[in-house]
Design a protein around this motif. Structure first.
Motif: not given
Length: 312
Positions: A116-118, A215-220, A267-272
């Motif tokens: 849900a966060v993402m 496309k948008a989330m961090p590649p890792d 969550v961390m990747g989504a916030l960034e």
């Protein structure tokens, strides 16, 4: 531990039970990044003259009324959706902070909450994407608005004629607003509505979450939406693993640290991602906040390694 390299040979799999120290560390990391993200906006932000937001605003104010007025209103709704999505993302992080410290430990619920966060942060990125034009932004907003109305129409059928009439009135209002803004419908060969077009810029009727996440989330974070959706939708290919882990116990399902680790990292990747979209669209300085988030992510990873593999 400090921000140093992980010792060679440590298997970074996190396929171990969720210990209380690990759960507490995860909850604290989530609390820290939520507060960093929520408090990270400057008190008196200054926007770059070259920011996409200012470009869009100038374009809409430069369009003669009544079309210009209608487009400014639609743009305002776009920004309102962005704020709503951000607030909803933070709300789910707060719930996740409590979820990861449950006793007995959670199984798949951390992935459902982090999904849900993402998803909310992806909505934000979809609408604030600095690489697209203001016209495409309006077309995307129009598609989301119409899709929401379609969902409301389906729900209204379960509540009777009065609710159906209210949603029909809303649908007519949406149609008028989009027509006033010169937002054109796109239909396929069967006359089915498939999206909208503004000044020759076309958008689909709804966001493709899986595609946009890639496309948008961090590649890792490989295939984050597919993995989280497997848990959220209760697909046996995903949920069955927890039953296998419970074979030699009295529990029907058992969670593992890997699930919580995935949830926290998503969550961390989504916030960034969300904050980067804010920064790039509005042209405000969020670099310090983004740097502190990245540092907190690295520290949590090292803490998690120590807590799950420290005795190996």
């Amino acid at each position: 531990m400090t921000d140093q390299d992980v010792p060679e040979g440590v298997p970074i799999t996190f396929t171990v039970p969720i210990s209380e120290p690990f759960a507490q560390a995860a909850a604290q990391a989530l609390r820290d990044v939520r507060q960093l993200a929520d408090d990270g906006f400057p008190d008196n932000p200054t926007s770059s003259d070259r920011a996409p937001f200012k470009r869009d605003a100038a374009g809409f104010w430069g369009t003669p009324d009544p079309v210009g007025e209608a487009r400014r209103s639609l743009h305002g709704m776009t920004l309102d959706i962005v704020q709503l999505s951000w607030d909803n993302a933070l709300d789910h992080i707060r719930a996740l902070e409590q979820d990861v410290v449950m006793k007995p430990p959670p199984v798949w619920s951390p992935l459902t909450l982090s999904r849900a966060v993402m998803e909310n942060c992806l909505f934000m990125h979809y609408l604030m994407d600095p690489s697209i034009s203001g016209s495409l932004r309006l077309a995307r907003c129009a598609g989301l608005w119409r899709t929401d109305v379609q969902h409301m129409e389906k729900t209204a059928r379960a509540f009777g004629p009065e609710q159906e009439a209210a949603v029909a009135e809303l649908s007519a209002y949406v149609t008028k607003c989009l027509a006033d803004a010169k937002v054109e419908e796109r239909r396929n060969s069967n006359n089915k509505l498939i999206g909208y077009m503004v000044d020759q810029e076309s958008a689909s009727l709804d966001i493709n979450i899986t595609e946009h996440a890639a496309k948008a989330m961090p590649p890792d974070l490989p295939a984050p939406y597919r993995i989280l959706s497997g848990a959220a939708h209760g697909r046996p290919w995903m949920t069955g693993r927890a039953r296998e882990l419970a074979n030699d116990s009295e529990e029907s399902l058992i969670g593992e640290a890997a699930t919580v680790m995935t949830a926290v990292m998503v969550v961390m990747g989504a916030l960034e991602m969300g904050l980067t979209a804010w920064r790039d669209y509005f042209g405000i300085d969020l670099d310090e906040t983004l740097g502190r988030l990245a540092y907190r992510r690295r520290i949590f990873f090292l803490e998690a390694v120590a807590l799950t593999h420290g005795s190996e």
